[in-house]
Design a protein around this motif. Sequence first.
Motif, PDB file in Angstrom:
ATOM      1  N   MET A 117       0.835  -1.208   0.000  1.00  0.00           N
ATOM      2  CA  MET A 117       0.000   0.000   0.000  1.00  0.00           C
ATOM      3  C   MET A 117       0.864   1.250   0.000  1.00  0.00           C
ATOM      4  SD  MET A 117      -3.077  -0.837   2.722  1.00  0.00           S
ATOM      5  CE  MET A 117      -2.090  -1.753   3.902  1.00  0.00           C
ATOM      6  N   SER A 118       0.296   2.322  -0.527  1.00  0.00           N
ATOM      7  CA  SER A 118       0.949   3.631  -0.448  1.00  0.00           C
ATOM      8  C   SER A 118       0.743   4.191   0.951  1.00  0.00           C
ATOM      9  CB  SER A 118       0.341   4.573  -1.490  1.00  0.00           C
ATOM     10  OG  SER A 118      -1.023   4.830  -1.175  1.00  0.00           O
ATOM     11  N   GLU A 119       1.414   5.296   1.262  1.00  0.00           N
ATOM     12  CA  GLU A 119       1.257   5.896   2.589  1.00  0.00           C
ATOM     13  C   GLU A 119      -0.176   6.353   2.825  1.00  0.00           C
ATOM     14  OE1 GLU A 119       2.870   9.759   5.126  1.00  0.00           O
ATOM     15  OE2 GLU A 119       4.096   8.962   3.478  1.00  0.00           O
ATOM     16  N   GLU A 120      -0.803   6.894   1.800  1.00  0.00           N
ATOM     17  CA  GLU A 120      -2.183   7.358   1.928  1.00  0.00           C
ATOM     18  C   GLU A 120      -3.128   6.194   2.231  1.00  0.00           C
ATOM     19  OE1 GLU A 120      -5.617   9.661  -0.720  1.00  0.00           O
ATOM     20  OE2 GLU A 120      -3.629   9.273  -1.578  1.00  0.00           O
ATOM     21  N   ASP A 121      -2.964   5.087   1.478  1.00  0.00           N
ATOM     22  CA  ASP A 121      -3.828   3.923   1.706  1.00  0.00           C
ATOM     23  C   ASP A 121      -3.543   3.290   3.062  1.00  0.00           C
ATOM     24  OD1 ASP A 121      -5.096   4.212  -0.703  1.00  0.00           O
ATOM     25  OD2 ASP A 121      -3.841   2.764  -1.773  1.00  0.00           O
ATOM     26  N   ALA A 122      -2.273   3.312   3.490  1.00  0.00           N
ATOM     27  CA  ALA A 122      -1.909   2.718   4.777  1.00  0.00           C
ATOM     28  C   ALA A 122      -2.622   3.419   5.926  1.00  0.00           C
ATOM     29  CB  ALA A 122      -0.390   2.785   4.967  1.00  0.00           C
ATOM     30  N   GLN A 123      -2.830   4.721   5.799  1.00  0.00           N
ATOM     31  CA  GLN A 123      -3.561   5.438   6.847  1.00  0.00           C
ATOM     32  C   GLN A 123      -5.070   5.302   6.689  1.00  0.00           C
ATOM     33  OE1 GLN A 123      -1.950   9.302   8.247  1.00  0.00           O
ATOM     34  NE2 GLN A 123      -0.554   9.191   6.465  1.00  0.00           N
ATOM     35  N   MET A 124      -5.531   5.280   5.452  1.00  0.00           N
ATOM     36  CA  MET A 124      -6.971   5.187   5.187  1.00  0.00           C
ATOM     37  C   MET A 124      -7.552   3.847   5.649  1.00  0.00           C
ATOM     38  SD  MET A 124      -9.758   6.512   4.072  1.00  0.00           S
ATOM     39  CE  MET A 124      -9.259   7.963   3.138  1.00  0.00           C
ATOM     40  N   CYS A 125      -6.765   2.772   5.611  1.00  0.00           N
ATOM     41  CA  CYS A 125      -7.313   1.448   5.922  1.00  0.00           C
ATOM     42  C   CYS A 125      -7.723   1.309   7.390  1.00  0.00           C
ATOM     43  CB  CYS A 125      -6.323   0.348   5.531  1.00  0.00           C
ATOM     44  SG  CYS A 125      -4.882   0.224   6.602  1.00  0.00           S
ATOM     45  N   PHE A 126      -7.327   2.276   8.248  1.00  0.00           N
ATOM     46  CA  PHE A 126      -7.740   2.236   9.650  1.00  0.00           C
ATOM     47  C   PHE A 126      -9.103   2.883   9.864  1.00  0.00           C
ATOM     48  CE2 PHE A 126      -3.231   1.451   9.986  1.00  0.00           C
ATOM     49  CZ  PHE A 126      -3.138   0.544  11.039  1.00  0.00           C
TER      50      PHE A 126
ATOM     51  N   SER B 141     -11.198  -2.686  13.525  1.00  0.00           N
ATOM     52  CA  SER B 141     -11.723  -3.475  14.649  1.00  0.00           C
ATOM     53  C   SER B 141     -10.587  -4.095  15.449  1.00  0.00           C
ATOM     54  CB  SER B 141     -12.664  -4.568  14.138  1.00  0.00           C
ATOM     55  OG  SER B 141     -13.796  -4.010  13.515  1.00  0.00           O
ATOM     56  N   ILE B 142      -9.615  -4.702  14.742  1.00  0.00           N
ATOM     57  CA  ILE B 142      -8.488  -5.341  15.426  1.00  0.00           C
ATOM     58  C   ILE B 142      -7.617  -4.285  16.117  1.00  0.00           C
ATOM     59  CG2 ILE B 142      -6.425  -6.763  15.095  1.00  0.00           C
ATOM     60  CD1 ILE B 142      -7.898  -7.963  12.615  1.00  0.00           C
ATOM     61  N   ALA B 143      -7.403  -3.145  15.438  1.00  0.00           N
ATOM     62  CA  ALA B 143      -6.570  -2.082  16.011  1.00  0.00           C
ATOM     63  C   ALA B 143      -7.186  -1.496  17.279  1.00  0.00           C
ATOM     64  CB  ALA B 143      -6.345  -0.984  14.980  1.00  0.00           C
ATOM     65  N   SER B 144      -8.502  -1.596  17.441  1.00  0.00           N
ATOM     66  CA  SER B 144      -9.167  -1.025  18.622  1.00  0.00           C
ATOM     67  C   SER B 144      -8.992  -1.882  19.868  1.00  0.00           C
ATOM     68  CB  SER B 144     -10.661  -0.833  18.342  1.00  0.00           C
ATOM     69  OG  SER B 144     -11.321  -2.087  18.256  1.00  0.00           O
ATOM     70  N   ILE B 145      -8.546  -3.141  19.717  1.00  0.00           N
ATOM     71  CA  ILE B 145      -8.433  -4.039  20.876  1.00  0.00           C
ATOM     72  C   ILE B 145      -7.027  -4.626  20.997  1.00  0.00           C
ATOM     73  CG2 ILE B 145     -10.880  -4.664  20.965  1.00  0.00           C
ATOM     74  CD1 ILE B 145     -10.120  -7.191  19.315  1.00  0.00           C
ATOM     75  N   SER B 146      -6.023  -3.952  20.409  1.00  0.00           N
ATOM     76  CA  SER B 146      -4.665  -4.485  20.448  1.00  0.00           C
ATOM     77  C   SER B 146      -3.654  -3.379  20.181  1.00  0.00           C
ATOM     78  CB  SER B 146      -4.496  -5.588  19.394  1.00  0.00           C
ATOM     79  OG  SER B 146      -4.572  -5.028  18.085  1.00  0.00           O
ATOM     80  N   LYS B 147      -2.404  -3.738  20.329  1.00  0.00           N
ATOM     81  CA  LYS B 147      -1.317  -2.882  19.862  1.00  0.00           C
ATOM     82  C   LYS B 147      -1.023  -3.326  18.435  1.00  0.00           C
ATOM     83  CE  LYS B 147       3.417  -1.466  20.836  1.00  0.00           C
ATOM     84  NZ  LYS B 147       4.625  -1.685  21.666  1.00  0.00           N
ATOM     85  N   PHE B 148      -1.261  -2.461  17.474  1.00  0.00           N
ATOM     86  CA  PHE B 148      -1.309  -2.826  16.050  1.00  0.00           C
ATOM     87  C   PHE B 148      -0.256  -2.023  15.286  1.00  0.00           C
ATOM     88  CE2 PHE B 148      -2.811  -3.007  11.746  1.00  0.00           C
ATOM     89  CZ  PHE B 148      -3.601  -4.145  11.636  1.00  0.00           C
ATOM     90  N   THR B 149       0.598  -2.745  14.567  1.00  0.00           N
ATOM     91  CA  THR B 149       1.619  -2.088  13.745  1.00  0.00           C
ATOM     92  C   THR B 149       1.512  -2.575  12.308  1.00  0.00           C
ATOM     93  OG1 THR B 149       3.115  -1.979  15.634  1.00  0.00           O
ATOM     94  CG2 THR B 149       4.082  -1.628  13.466  1.00  0.00           C
TER      95      THR B 149
END
Length: 585
Positions: free
Chosen positions: A64-73, A102-110
């Motif tokens: 993904m591009s930087e823009e898509d990497a942020q948008m996917c959240f 959903s996963i990022a809301s209940i974990s430490k997500f990188t």
Amino acid sequence: MAKIRQLSEDTANKIAAGEVVERPASVIKELVENSIDACAHKIDVEVVEGGATLMRIIDDGVGMSEEDAQMCFSRHATSKIVDDHDLFNITTLGFRGEAIPSIASISKFTLETCEKDVGTRVSYEFGKKKSVERCAMNKGTCITVERIFQNVPARLKYLKSVNAEFAAIYTYIERLSLAHPEIAFTLTHNNKLIYSTNGSGSLLEVIAEIYGVSTAKNMMEVDFGNEEFHISGYISKIEESRASKNHIITLVNDRYVRNMKTINTINDVYRNYLPEKRFPIAIVHIDVDPYLVDVNVHPAKLEVRFSKEMALKEVITEGIEQALKTVHETPVQEVEEKPTFKVQHEQMLFKLEEDVPSLIKMPTPTYHVEEKHEEEVPIKEEKPIVKKEVKPLKEKIYAKGQVRGTYLIGENEKGMYLIDQKAAQERINYEKYQEHFASSSLDIQPLTVPLIFEFTESEFMILEENKDKLEMIGINLESFSRNTFTLRSLPSWMTQIDEKHFIEDMCEKILNDEDLDLLELRDYAIIALASKFSVDRNTYLSTAEMQAIMDQLMRCDNPYVDASGKPTLIFYSDHELLKMFKRIR
């Protein structure tokens, strides 16, 4: 004051996470499916402590591009559909845009991803964005999920053991590798490589990796269909079977789903070939126009709905029947040739008729065998006699006859009894084995040739964790090699049945119910044994044998119902008989 409020984005994500993420395996499912949609040829899955500590998915997809990497959240942000019309033509595994937020809301997500030259790293911690930065990496995506459910204690406490959680992850990776043999999968647990496929595209090689080479040799390829459905894959020959339907795997447009109508259709065809409670192994790919299947009927996308289910059922039934007949056509030809030996067959029947009197008399000596044993080993035979005195007859029923080889007719001064002979023996055996298992020791006998049991790796892990439950019912499994147990001894009573199938049934019970306690397993084993040792219906008995069943039944603690609670006998009083024949009102 308004009562209706707009929920915060964090709360909405946690609610969505409750539907999408049930356990660590749900995280793996959603993220690996994203990797498949990203056209990955190689997917590496790393898990620590069953996923509770860490999960990492690395792929070589488009990135993904930087823009898509942020948008996917963002919730409902997806590249896979544009509008509602696309919901009727879904060709990707994911499409809702809910998994990552959903996963990022209940974990430490990188998230680390690279589309061209420079990568992007985005970090979230329990729904809060922490950083966005550039990073160096190859084309593809790497997602790391840590400390899942740490901010949702109610969900965290319901996680099962490390082995159970990892087994669920393992099972789903196996299913995905069967759906996509062209992708090379690796699965690592606690820095140890557990499972891998080479991505050669050979489905049979993946089957061999999961079930073993011997099982793969007993699989046969199928390929059939019509203008709407194309079915391909592998099904087992009748020599290869399992104790449950869990190994009938349905794949729709390369998506693993549990479609029970298709599973039952395949099982119904095999009923003409396999014994009762034995099921085939089948990996069936169903290719269908996306417009004819709805995948948007389940939050986890594990169920689908076909618009032409009856047509699919007919295609599968006809195709698998033809495949089985082709492989097993030799026995069918022998059956057709048998009429040419009519004379010999008739001669054999005459011999059987001559032997019938001796066969009928056989039960009488069997009731006197105890007398012979009493002379040889009087101490051993005194114990059963004492037990019979402790449990006197609740009432004496006199055997008078048998109907259709299934129902016994008895009478006493009260009236007439109609007894289901199989149900009666199930009750007798049920109480007998209850006493067996209640005793602190089981009479164990060594086997001349050890039994070998082969399972998939995920099943092996769960059984390894629950071996103590099996030991309590006399099944002492020993780890033999990868995915394999050996059994070197058995309780003496188990040698009288098909012990291999019985043990597989017990193992399957544990696999299907991980929360099963010892008492439940013991009762399940007792009921299974009671049924296996009971006389079949349509079996004709002598008067002595009928009387023995009635006497033993009337010595039971509860002679009136079988192990499952169904009646063993029906009683008609003299008054009821007179009333049925309209002799009285």
